[in-house]
Design an enzyme around this catalytic site. Structure first.
Site, mmCIF file in Angstrom:
data_model
loop_
_atom_site.group_PDB
_atom_site.id
_atom_site.type_symbol
_atom_site.label_atom_id
_atom_site.label_comp_id
_atom_site.label_asym_id
_atom_site.label_seq_id
_atom_site.Cartn_x
_atom_site.Cartn_y
_atom_site.Cartn_z
ATOM 1 N N THR A 178 -42.397 40.072 49.327
ATOM 2 C CA THR A 178 -43.121 38.818 49.591
ATOM 3 C C THR A 178 -43.613 38.161 48.306
ATOM 4 O O THR A 178 -44.265 37.127 48.346
ATOM 5 C CB THR A 178 -44.349 39.049 50.508
ATOM 6 O OG1 THR A 178 -45.198 40.050 49.914
ATOM 7 C CG2 THR A 178 -43.949 39.481 51.899
ATOM 8 N N TYR B 131 -50.165 46.864 60.390
ATOM 9 C CA TYR B 131 -50.963 46.524 59.203
ATOM 10 C C TYR B 131 -52.328 47.199 59.271
ATOM 11 O O TYR B 131 -52.699 47.947 58.369
ATOM 12 C CB TYR B 131 -51.112 45.003 59.121
ATOM 13 C CG TYR B 131 -51.837 44.513 57.883
ATOM 14 C CD1 TYR B 131 -51.212 44.514 56.633
ATOM 15 C CD2 TYR B 131 -53.140 44.023 57.956
ATOM 16 C CE1 TYR B 131 -51.872 44.059 55.489
ATOM 17 C CE2 TYR B 131 -53.796 43.561 56.819
ATOM 18 C CZ TYR B 131 -53.162 43.572 55.593
ATOM 19 O OH TYR B 131 -53.814 43.110 54.468
ATOM 20 N N ARG C 156 -49.888 31.898 55.880
ATOM 21 C CA ARG C 156 -51.335 32.051 55.996
ATOM 22 C C ARG C 156 -51.995 30.690 56.197
ATOM 23 O O ARG C 156 -51.469 29.652 55.793
ATOM 24 C CB ARG C 156 -51.897 32.793 54.770
ATOM 25 C CG ARG C 156 -51.537 34.258 54.854
ATOM 26 C CD ARG C 156 -52.143 35.064 53.753
ATOM 27 N NE ARG C 156 -51.225 35.248 52.641
ATOM 28 C CZ ARG C 156 -51.451 36.077 51.637
ATOM 29 N NH1 ARG C 156 -52.568 36.763 51.596
ATOM 30 N NH2 ARG C 156 -50.577 36.221 50.657
HETATM 31 P P1 NAD Z 1 -48.720 39.191 48.904
HETATM 32 O O1 NAD Z 1 -47.813 39.340 50.061
HETATM 33 O O2 NAD Z 1 -48.790 37.849 48.238
HETATM 34 O O3 NAD Z 1 -48.383 40.256 47.782
HETATM 35 C C1 NAD Z 1 -47.981 41.570 48.076
HETATM 36 C C2 NAD Z 1 -46.977 41.994 47.000
HETATM 37 O O4 NAD Z 1 -46.590 43.354 47.258
HETATM 38 C C3 NAD Z 1 -45.703 41.174 47.012
HETATM 39 O O5 NAD Z 1 -45.356 40.784 45.699
HETATM 40 C C4 NAD Z 1 -44.654 42.119 47.610
HETATM 41 O O6 NAD Z 1 -43.349 41.829 47.192
HETATM 42 C C5 NAD Z 1 -45.169 43.459 47.150
HETATM 43 N N1 NAD Z 1 -44.742 44.584 47.993
HETATM 44 C C6 NAD Z 1 -44.839 44.700 49.335
HETATM 45 N N2 NAD Z 1 -44.363 45.885 49.758
HETATM 46 C C7 NAD Z 1 -43.957 46.547 48.638
HETATM 47 C C8 NAD Z 1 -43.364 47.815 48.415
HETATM 48 N N3 NAD Z 1 -43.084 48.659 49.421
HETATM 49 N N4 NAD Z 1 -43.073 48.167 47.137
HETATM 50 C C9 NAD Z 1 -43.327 47.335 46.103
HETATM 51 N N5 NAD Z 1 -43.878 46.116 46.258
HETATM 52 C C10 NAD Z 1 -44.194 45.721 47.513
HETATM 53 O O7 NAD Z 1 -50.197 39.632 49.386
HETATM 54 P P2 NAD Z 1 -51.596 39.462 48.650
HETATM 55 O O8 NAD Z 1 -52.381 38.434 49.345
HETATM 56 O O9 NAD Z 1 -51.390 39.360 47.186
HETATM 57 O O10 NAD Z 1 -52.266 40.867 49.002
HETATM 58 C C11 NAD Z 1 -52.325 41.904 48.031
HETATM 59 C C12 NAD Z 1 -53.048 43.102 48.631
HETATM 60 O O11 NAD Z 1 -54.362 42.721 49.041
HETATM 61 C C13 NAD Z 1 -52.357 43.680 49.860
HETATM 62 O O12 NAD Z 1 -52.450 45.078 49.827
HETATM 63 C C14 NAD Z 1 -53.170 43.129 51.014
HETATM 64 O O13 NAD Z 1 -53.133 43.971 52.133
HETATM 65 C C15 NAD Z 1 -54.557 43.047 50.412
HETATM 66 N N6 NAD Z 1 -55.364 42.032 51.089
HETATM 67 C C16 NAD Z 1 -55.194 40.696 50.822
HETATM 68 C C17 NAD Z 1 -55.957 39.755 51.496
HETATM 69 C C18 NAD Z 1 -55.843 38.274 51.202
HETATM 70 O O14 NAD Z 1 -56.570 37.488 51.833
HETATM 71 N N7 NAD Z 1 -55.029 37.822 50.283
HETATM 72 C C19 NAD Z 1 -56.887 40.160 52.465
HETATM 73 C C20 NAD Z 1 -57.020 41.525 52.726
HETATM 74 C C21 NAD Z 1 -56.271 42.460 52.014
HETATM 75 N N1 UDP Z 2 -53.805 30.181 61.915
HETATM 76 C C1 UDP Z 2 -53.658 28.908 62.472
HETATM 77 N N2 UDP Z 2 -52.588 28.159 62.070
HETATM 78 C C2 UDP Z 2 -51.677 28.582 61.153
HETATM 79 C C3 UDP Z 2 -51.845 29.872 60.589
HETATM 80 C C4 UDP Z 2 -52.919 30.650 61.019
HETATM 81 O O1 UDP Z 2 -54.454 28.472 63.295
HETATM 82 O O2 UDP Z 2 -50.745 27.811 60.843
HETATM 83 C C5 UDP Z 2 -54.969 30.982 62.339
HETATM 84 C C6 UDP Z 2 -54.629 32.401 62.799
HETATM 85 O O3 UDP Z 2 -54.289 32.391 64.183
HETATM 86 C C7 UDP Z 2 -55.939 33.123 62.520
HETATM 87 C C8 UDP Z 2 -56.492 32.418 61.283
HETATM 88 O O4 UDP Z 2 -55.828 31.152 61.225
HETATM 89 O O5 UDP Z 2 -56.840 32.905 63.586
HETATM 90 C C9 UDP Z 2 -56.239 33.164 59.980
HETATM 91 O O6 UDP Z 2 -54.855 33.463 59.925
HETATM 92 P P1 UDP Z 2 -54.138 34.102 58.638
HETATM 93 O O7 UDP Z 2 -52.761 34.451 59.053
HETATM 94 O O8 UDP Z 2 -54.318 33.217 57.463
HETATM 95 O O9 UDP Z 2 -54.998 35.414 58.312
HETATM 96 P P2 UDP Z 2 -55.568 36.622 59.189
HETATM 97 O O10 UDP Z 2 -55.245 36.431 60.626
HETATM 98 O O11 UDP Z 2 -54.913 37.818 58.627
HETATM 99 O O12 UDP Z 2 -57.030 36.564 58.948
#
Ligand code: NAD
Ligand code: UDP
Length: 322
Positions: free
Chosen positions: A47, A157, A198
């Site tokens: 991703t 997840y 997202r």
């Molecule tokens: P993202 O999808 O943008 O980045 C994830 C990265 O991990 C990507 O570059 C993907 O290619 C890599 N990846 C996935 N599976 C892999 C694997 N098996 N081996 C090697 N690389 C792999 O997501 P993000 O928003 O940057 O999230 C980063 C971390 O933070 C994740 O662990 C996610 O669960 C956690 N997190 C993020 C949020 C948020 O709001 N962004 C919220 C809660 C937790």
């Molecule tokens: N959501 C929405 N429209 C979109 C994408 C997401 O209404 O086009 C809503 C989704 O149903 C959730 C909230 O926004 O209630 C946050 O979604 P997101 O996927 O960003 O993160 P997460 O559910 O993991 O908090």
């Protein structure tokens, strides 16, 4: 050489960041590189954005390893920190290969813990507010055990991340590994993949293209949105502390999805209309972090409000569109 035998030969490396091409991994790696540190970024590009990698590759102290963490990784040199961010964070993306999502959090986390053990590195884990599920306690404190459905589509997840926390606890207590866990609440900002589904990027993209804004369900469900710079500040404090966690890192400002949609329409001056689509599966109704622990233990709290963070994100999305 197979990916599972990938070898890095660099004595100077100090930080190993998994998920480095992703949204948070690239922002964190940049912060470390700007601070003069050496970073080895590991990613399978499931991703991640290639453009994020291009930015990182401009730093001579950055090295990229194309590797899937569900396979063991052999690394030469010595690391002081193993930062585990690899895992898709957007629901549509972790549903694309849900078994892989479970494997990344189980086998992948185990491989990175083994690496940390070998290097006697501090292991840092990005857990998630999803461990609280559809919370019955509000706001969510770290002591809340959550309300998670184990047997459903979304659990690949949620339960994957809960398993990872359980595994980290064992490594810490059985093998005296130095570990730190944060639980991240919805974070947004530059270097997100605008197409990964997202809510913030979906709404901004739709508003900039004058398309309908797709509010899933009633739009009354809430989230707490943290701007990425604040999130990285929190991560840096946790990484460089001796705290075990889990510690919530997020912005306690709470907004309904409808409020978010209207704010984005206002800030972009868009003519987009709001439409309601099917509610997301097992969608948590509300989410807000209690950040008392982060304040007390890390001296951290967010500084960027939603409107200011959205303006920065909108500018960035306009810039990459052109
Ligand atoms: P993202 O999808 O943008 O980045 C994830 C990265 O991990 C990507 O570059 C993907 O290619 C890599 N990846 C996935 N599976 C892999 C694997 N098996 N081996 C090697 N690389 C792999 O997501 P993000 O928003 O940057 O999230 C980063 C971390 O933070 C994740 O662990 C996610 O669960 C956690 N997190 C993020 C949020 C948020 O709001 N962004 C919220 C809660 C937790
Ligand atoms: N959501 C929405 N429209 C979109 C994408 C997401 O209404 O086009 C809503 C989704 O149903 C959730 C909230 O926004 O209630 C946050 O979604 P997101 O996927 O960003 O993160 P997460 O559910 O993991 O908090």
């Amino acid at each position: 050489m197979s990916k599972s035998q990938s070898t890095i030969n660099d004595q100077r490396s100090t930080y190993l960041t998994t998920g480095a091409a992703g949204f948070l991994g690239s922002n964190l790696s940049l912060r470390l590189l700007e601070g003069g540190h050496e970073v080895v970024g590991v990613d399978n590009l499931q991703t991640g954005r290639r453009q994020n990698l291009e930015e990182l590759k401009k730093f001579p102290k950055f090295k990229f390893v194309d590797h899937d963490i569900i396979e063991p990784l052999k690394v030469e040199g010595s690391f002081e920190y193993i930062l585990n961010l690899a895992c898709p964070a957007s629901p549509p993306r972790y549903y694309q290969d849900p078994v892989k999502t479970l494997e990344t959090n189980s086998a992948g986390t185990k491989n990175m813990l083994e690496l940390a053990l070998k290097h006697r590195a501090r292991f840092f884990q990005t857990s998630t507010s999803e461990v609280y599920g559809n919370p019955k306690e509000h706001p969510q404190r770290e002591s809340y055990f959550g309300n998670v459905e184990p047997y459903c589509k979304r659990s690949c997840y949620d339960e994957g991340k809960r398993y990872a926390e359980a595994l980290i606890w064992q490594y810490r207590h059985l093998f005296k590994l130095d570990t730190g866990i944060i639980r991240i609440f919805n974070t947004y900002g530059p270097r997100m993949d605008p197409e990964d589904g997202r809510v913030v990027t979906n709404f901004i993209r739709q508003a900039l293209n004058a398309e309908n804004i797709t509010v899933q369900g009633s739009g009354e469900q809430t989230r707490s949105f943290c701007y990425v710079d604040d999130q990285i500040d929190g991560m840096m404090k946790m990484i460089h502390s001796e705290e075990e966690g889990p510690i919530n890192i997020g912005n306690p400002g709470e907004f309904s999805i409808l409020e978010l949609a209207n704010l984005i329409i206002k800030l972009t001056g868009s003519k987009s209309k709001i439409i309601h689509t099917e509610a997301a599966l097992s969608d948590p109704e509300r989410r807000r972090p209690d950040i008392s622990l982060a304040k007390e233990r890390l001296g951290w709290e967010p500084k960027v409000g939603l409107e200011e963070g959205l303006k920065k994100t909108i500018e960035w999305m306009k810039m990459i569109k052109n």
